[in-house]
Design a protein around this motif. Structure first.
Motif, PDB file in Angstrom:
ATOM      1  N   LEU A  72     -13.690   4.228   4.549  1.00 21.93           N
ATOM      2  CA  LEU A  72     -14.079   5.641   4.520  1.00 21.93           C
ATOM      3  C   LEU A  72     -12.861   6.553   4.398  1.00 21.93           C
ATOM      4  O   LEU A  72     -12.863   7.514   3.615  1.00 21.93           O
ATOM      5  N   ILE A  73     -11.812   6.243   5.166  1.00 28.14           N
ATOM      6  CA  ILE A  73     -10.588   7.055   5.105  1.00 28.14           C
ATOM      7  C   ILE A  73      -9.942   6.925   3.729  1.00 28.14           C
ATOM      8  O   ILE A  73      -9.473   7.916   3.146  1.00 28.14           O
ATOM      9  N   ASN A  74      -9.929   5.722   3.185  1.00 24.18           N
ATOM     10  CA  ASN A  74      -9.363   5.508   1.846  1.00 24.18           C
ATOM     11  C   ASN A  74     -10.139   6.299   0.798  1.00 24.18           C
ATOM     12  O   ASN A  74      -9.547   6.889  -0.107  1.00 24.18           O
ATOM     13  N   ASN A  75     -11.461   6.310   0.909  1.00 24.00           N
ATOM     14  CA  ASN A  75     -12.281   7.071  -0.040  1.00 24.00           C
ATOM     15  C   ASN A  75     -11.976   8.567   0.039  1.00 24.00           C
ATOM     16  O   ASN A  75     -11.929   9.264  -0.983  1.00 24.00           O
ATOM     17  N   GLU A  76     -11.779   9.051   1.271  1.00 22.51           N
ATOM     18  CA  GLU A  76     -11.435  10.465   1.456  1.00 22.51           C
ATOM     19  C   GLU A  76     -10.087  10.778   0.808  1.00 22.51           C
ATOM     20  O   GLU A  76      -9.934  11.815   0.139  1.00 22.51           O
ATOM     21  N   MET A  77      -9.127   9.882   0.980  1.00 20.18           N
ATOM     22  CA  MET A  77      -7.814  10.063   0.356  1.00 20.18           C
ATOM     23  C   MET A  77      -7.930  10.057  -1.156  1.00 20.18           C
ATOM     24  O   MET A  77      -7.351  10.915  -1.847  1.00 20.18           O
ATOM     25  N   ASN A  78      -8.691   9.094  -1.705  1.00 19.59           N
ATOM     26  CA  ASN A  78      -8.841   8.974  -3.156  1.00 19.59           C
ATOM     27  C   ASN A  78      -9.478  10.223  -3.752  1.00 19.59           C
ATOM     28  O   ASN A  78      -9.095  10.672  -4.838  1.00 19.59           O
ATOM     29  N   THR A  79     -10.451  10.787  -3.027  1.00 14.63           N
ATOM     30  CA  THR A  79     -11.120  12.004  -3.506  1.00 14.63           C
ATOM     31  C   THR A  79     -10.123  13.153  -3.638  1.00 14.63           C
ATOM     32  O   THR A  79     -10.221  13.974  -4.555  1.00 14.63           O
ATOM     33  N   MET A  80      -9.146  13.185  -2.733  1.00 11.50           N
ATOM     34  CA  MET A  80      -8.124  14.236  -2.762  1.00 11.50           C
ATOM     35  C   MET A  80      -7.008  13.931  -3.760  1.00 11.50           C
ATOM     36  O   MET A  80      -6.144  14.766  -4.005  1.00 11.50           O
ATOM     37  N   GLY A  81      -7.022  12.715  -4.307  1.00  6.53           N
ATOM     38  CA  GLY A  81      -5.996  12.344  -5.289  1.00  6.53           C
ATOM     39  C   GLY A  81      -4.843  11.551  -4.706  1.00  6.53           C
ATOM     40  O   GLY A  81      -3.803  11.403  -5.351  1.00  6.53           O
ATOM     41  N   PHE A  82      -5.022  11.010  -3.481  1.00  6.40           N
ATOM     42  CA  PHE A  82      -3.983  10.218  -2.831  1.00  6.40           C
ATOM     43  C   PHE A  82      -4.439   8.769  -2.692  1.00  6.40           C
ATOM     44  O   PHE A  82      -5.641   8.479  -2.692  1.00  6.40           O
ATOM     45  N   TYR A  83      -3.458   7.884  -2.533  1.00  5.90           N
ATOM     46  CA  TYR A  83      -3.760   6.453  -2.474  1.00  5.90           C
ATOM     47  C   TYR A  83      -2.928   5.775  -1.390  1.00  5.90           C
ATOM     48  O   TYR A  83      -1.876   6.278  -0.987  1.00  5.90           O
ATOM     49  N   LEU A  84      -3.402   4.623  -0.934  1.00  4.29           N
ATOM     50  CA  LEU A  84      -2.680   3.880   0.098  1.00  4.29           C
ATOM     51  C   LEU A  84      -1.265   3.533  -0.347  1.00  4.29           C
ATOM     52  O   LEU A  84      -0.345   3.475   0.456  1.00  4.29           O
ATOM     53  N   GLU A  85      -1.088   3.314  -1.635  1.00  6.73           N
ATOM     54  CA  GLU A  85       0.239   2.955  -2.141  1.00  6.73           C
ATOM     55  C   GLU A  85       1.226   4.116  -2.019  1.00  6.73           C
ATOM     56  O   GLU A  85       2.435   3.919  -2.149  1.00  6.73           O
ATOM     57  N   ASP A  86       0.716   5.327  -1.742  1.00  6.12           N
ATOM     58  CA  ASP A  86       1.602   6.476  -1.570  1.00  6.12           C
ATOM     59  C   ASP A  86       2.301   6.468  -0.211  1.00  6.12           C
ATOM     60  O   ASP A  86       3.267   7.197  -0.007  1.00  6.12           O
ATOM     61  N   PHE A  87       1.791   5.680   0.736  1.00  4.09           N
ATOM     62  CA  PHE A  87       2.468   5.555   2.023  1.00  4.09           C
ATOM     63  C   PHE A  87       3.781   4.793   1.843  1.00  4.09           C
ATOM     64  O   PHE A  87       3.837   3.804   1.103  1.00  4.09           O
ATOM     65  N   ASN A  88       4.812   5.252   2.524  1.00  2.00           N
ATOM     66  CA  ASN A  88       6.093   4.540   2.484  1.00  2.00           C
ATOM     67  C   ASN A  88       5.925   3.194   3.191  1.00  2.00           C
ATOM     68  O   ASN A  88       5.569   3.154   4.369  1.00  2.00           O
ATOM     69  N   PRO A  89       6.181   2.072   2.504  1.00  4.68           N
ATOM     70  CA  PRO A  89       6.009   0.758   3.134  1.00  4.68           C
ATOM     71  C   PRO A  89       7.150   0.409   4.073  1.00  4.68           C
ATOM     72  O   PRO A  89       7.082  -0.602   4.773  1.00  4.68           O
ATOM     73  N   ASN A  90       8.199   1.230   4.083  1.00  9.58           N
ATOM     74  CA  ASN A  90       9.380   0.948   4.897  1.00  9.58           C
ATOM     75  C   ASN A  90       9.509   1.944   6.041  1.00  9.58           C
ATOM     76  O   ASN A  90       9.011   3.065   5.972  1.00  9.58           O
ATOM     77  N   SER A  91      10.195   1.510   7.087  1.00 12.39           N
ATOM     78  CA  SER A  91      10.461   2.401   8.213  1.00 12.39           C
ATOM     79  C   SER A  91      11.892   2.192   8.671  1.00 12.39           C
ATOM     80  O   SER A  91      12.265   1.095   9.097  1.00 12.39           O
ATOM     81  N   TYR A  92      12.676   3.276   8.549  1.00 15.48           N
ATOM     82  CA  TYR A  92      14.066   3.215   8.965  1.00 15.48           C
ATOM     83  C   TYR A  92      14.163   3.667  10.422  1.00 15.48           C
ATOM     84  O   TYR A  92      13.180   4.126  11.011  1.00 15.48           O
ATOM     85  N   ILE A  93      15.346   3.543  11.024  1.00 20.97           N
ATOM     86  CA  ILE A  93      15.483   3.812  12.456  1.00 20.97           C
ATOM     87  C   ILE A  93      15.230   5.273  12.828  1.00 20.97           C
ATOM     88  O   ILE A  93      14.963   5.580  13.976  1.00 20.97           O
ATOM     89  N   ASN A  94      15.289   6.177  11.847  1.00 25.61           N
ATOM     90  CA  ASN A  94      15.051   7.592  12.156  1.00 25.61           C
ATOM     91  C   ASN A  94      13.716   8.084  11.619  1.00 25.61           C
ATOM     92  O   ASN A  94      13.509   9.278  11.434  1.00 25.61           O
ATOM     93  N   ASP A  95      12.793   7.166  11.337  1.00 32.78           N
ATOM     94  CA  ASP A  95      11.470   7.548  10.853  1.00 32.78           C
ATOM     95  C   ASP A  95      10.520   7.744  12.029  1.00 32.78           C
ATOM     96  O   ASP A  95      10.094   6.778  12.671  1.00 32.78           O
ATOM     97  N   TRP A  96      10.197   9.001  12.294  1.00 32.28           N
ATOM     98  CA  TRP A  96       9.335   9.353  13.418  1.00 32.28           C
ATOM     99  C   TRP A  96       8.125  10.129  12.917  1.00 32.28           C
ATOM    100  O   TRP A  96       8.159  10.748  11.857  1.00 32.28           O
ATOM    101  N   LEU A  97       7.080  10.090  13.697  1.00 36.79           N
ATOM    102  CA  LEU A  97       5.857  10.805  13.356  1.00 36.79           C
ATOM    103  C   LEU A  97       5.215  11.318  14.638  1.00 36.79           C
ATOM    104  O   LEU A  97       4.744  10.533  15.469  1.00 36.79           O
ATOM    105  N   LYS A  98       5.243  12.634  14.811  1.00 38.57           N
ATOM    106  CA  LYS A  98       4.697  13.270  16.012  1.00 38.57           C
ATOM    107  C   LYS A  98       5.221  12.623  17.292  1.00 38.57           C
ATOM    108  O   LYS A  98       4.465  12.323  18.219  1.00 38.57           O
ATOM    109  N   GLY A  99       6.519  12.400  17.319  1.00 37.72           N
ATOM    110  CA  GLY A  99       7.164  11.869  18.510  1.00 37.72           C
ATOM    111  C   GLY A  99       7.089  10.371  18.667  1.00 37.72           C
ATOM    112  O   GLY A  99       7.617   9.813  19.635  1.00 37.72           O
ATOM    113  N   GLN A 100       6.447   9.670  17.715  1.00 37.16           N
ATOM    114  CA  GLN A 100       6.329   8.215  17.786  1.00 37.16           C
ATOM    115  C   GLN A 100       7.039   7.578  16.606  1.00 37.16           C
ATOM    116  O   GLN A 100       7.142   8.176  15.533  1.00 37.16           O
ATOM    117  N   ARG A 101       7.527   6.378  16.787  1.00 32.94           N
ATOM    118  CA  ARG A 101       8.166   5.654  15.690  1.00 32.94           C
ATOM    119  C   ARG A 101       7.119   5.332  14.629  1.00 32.94           C
ATOM    120  O   ARG A 101       6.023   4.866  14.936  1.00 32.94           O
TER     121      ARG A 101
END
Length: 467
Positions: A310-339
């Motif tokens: 369902l979430i993927n379908n919502e993303m696709n409708t907006m023109g985004f795809y799972l492959e757009d997520f960065n597959p890598n995480s470096y030591i300074n990659d944070w998101l809302k206070g979490q790694r």
């Protein structure tokens, strides 16, 4: 910031007349600087100045830096200490947007500046009253219809060299020339990049003001033409009286034309058009993290295939795809206070086999790396030099981790089913894998990880070598 020296009227006069579109060499406006100052020293004067500036010029919110990040991203993608400290700026931004939400012109300009999707982060609450036009505009972002679809078609028509379609789009939306992509590029920038001379000439003759608009690094279309050394485009723009304006490095277009040494790799001067067109900024992945990462993470942890779909379908409708997520995480990659932990690593951690299979089938490439400092558990870490810490980064490669599973053939089989029939070689897997899984976006062929030093280890996958 000023109150000990200037009266309130003088303060307002300064802020009203200051050129707040000036950027640093990293493409950051003064608003970024105020946030960084507050992070170092919690002086409320920085927040007051921040608020006063945005009340005068709310569209500054849509300005992006060289990575395609807005100040919203800059606040949200920080470590826990900074994140909670900077939430007061996030609240200020929301209040300013609420004040502007009934202003049809401002909200439309936000959308044209590719800040529309960020508006959805603030206005998913149906209780907030908006005009019918703004409501339709926000809805069109979720469905990729109306203005967002027109902006996409506009950029595509330039790439396709379809002047007739461009003329029709201008008839539908006469101010579409304000539209910018996530790199801050207008139709004139794109016409130069794609070397669409007839379209560029049409734009200059009919919508001349667009040739003075700047990208994320304050480069005009004339900067692009000079970096490319495209004499025809240069002549068209000069005939349209394009101005010599300095960019973020304080360089004029002619500086690049007359001194080719300035056209360094930073500006993709070697094959500039191709690389500039294909590059995918981290800003796209950053937005997806803010909007979709935590719902996806929760679904993976619960091994809920239905929710992932369902979430993927919502993303696709907006023109985004799972492959757009960065597959890598470096030591300074944070998101809302979490790694930030890439989605496949989340699934692997919870051994969510169904989720892994679902994610890969929905288009998430089975590649990824996480970088962790080995000195993080060192009791004497404060005594370790920066260079030593950099050399002690440990890389975890998703394929290596799967290959090293000795007693979980079911999990290994899920990954192998999606690879080529060639035997997976421990030292070559990641290189072959990336070759197989080439996507439209260049970000998945190149690591978005900055250059660092990693301790040599012959047993590691080749993907652990930072590019």
């Amino acid at each position: 910031m000023f109150e000990n020296y200037f009266s309130n009227n003088i303060q307002q006069f300064i802020l009203s007349n200051a050129n707040l579109h000036i950027k640093s060499s990293k493409g950051e406006t003064f608003l970024f600087h105020l946030i960084h100052l507050y992070d170092q020293n919690e002086n409320k004067e920085y927040l007051i100045t921040f608020n006063n500036i945005l009340n005068k010029q709310p569209l500054l919110l849509s300005q992006r830096n060289e990575q395609g990040r807005t100040i919203v991203d800059d606040i949200e993608l920080t470590s826990s200490l900074s994140y909670y400290k900077l939430q007061i700026f996030y609240d200020t931004i929301k209040n300013i947007l609420i004040d502007q939400i009934k202003n049809n012109i401002i909200i439309e300009r936000f959308v044209l500046n590719s800040f529309g999707y960020h508006l959805l982060l603030f206005f998913n609450d149906e209780k907030i009253q908006v005009t019918k036009y703004v409501n339709d505009l926000l809805r069109s972002l979720k469905l990729r219809q109306g203005l967002p679809a027109l902006m996409y078609d506009f950029a595509q028509a330039i790439e396709d060299d379809d002047l007739v379609k461009i003329q029709n789009i201008f008839r539908i939306k006469s101010n579409i020339y304000f539209a910018k992509d996530w790199s801050g590029r207008t139709c004139a920038h794109l016409a130069v990049l794609h070397q669409r001379r007839e379209i560029l000439n049409f734009i200059c003759e009919n919508y001349n003001s667009v040739i003075s608009l700047k990208d994320n690094l304050n480069r005009t279309p004339l900067h692009y033409a000079c970096i490319m050394n495209d004499e025809i485009a240069i002549n068209i723009l000069q005939h349209a009286l394009a101005k010599q304006i300095t960019d973020c490095l304080n360089l004029f277009p002619d500086d690049y034309k007359n001194n080719r040494d300035l056209c360094c790799e930073e500006f993709y001067a070697q094959d500039f058009p191709k690389n500039e067109i294909q590059k995918c900024l981290p800003g796209l992945s950053d937005y997806l993290k803010l909007s979709f990462y935590f719902p996806l993470k929760k679904s993976i942890e619960e091994n809920s295939i239905d929710n992932i779909t369902l979430i993927n379908n919502e993303m696709n409708t907006m023109g985004f795809y799972l492959e757009d997520f960065n597959p890598n995480s470096y030591i300074n990659d944070w998101l809302k206070g979490q790694r930030y932990i890439p989605l496949l690593f989340v699934a692997l951690e919870h051994r969510s086999i169904s989720s892994i299979q679902c994610l890969i089938e929905l288009g998430l490439p089975p590649i990824g790396r996480m970088y962790i400092s080995k000195s993080i558990n060192n009791n004497n870490s404060r005594c370790v030099s920066f260079r030593t810490r950099a050399e002690e980064l440990e890389c975890f490669d998703i394929i290596d981790m799967i290959n090293n599973l000795e007693d979980d053939n079911e999990l290994k089989h899920v990954f192998k089913r999606h690879l080529s029939s060639h035997e997976i070689n421990h030292s070559q897997t990641s290189l072959n894998l990336e070759e197989q899984l080439k996507r439209k976006k260049l970000s998945q062929q190149r690591s978005s990880v900055p250059k660092q030093y990693v301790k040599s280890d012959d047993n590691k996958s080749q993907t652990c070598i930072l590019l």
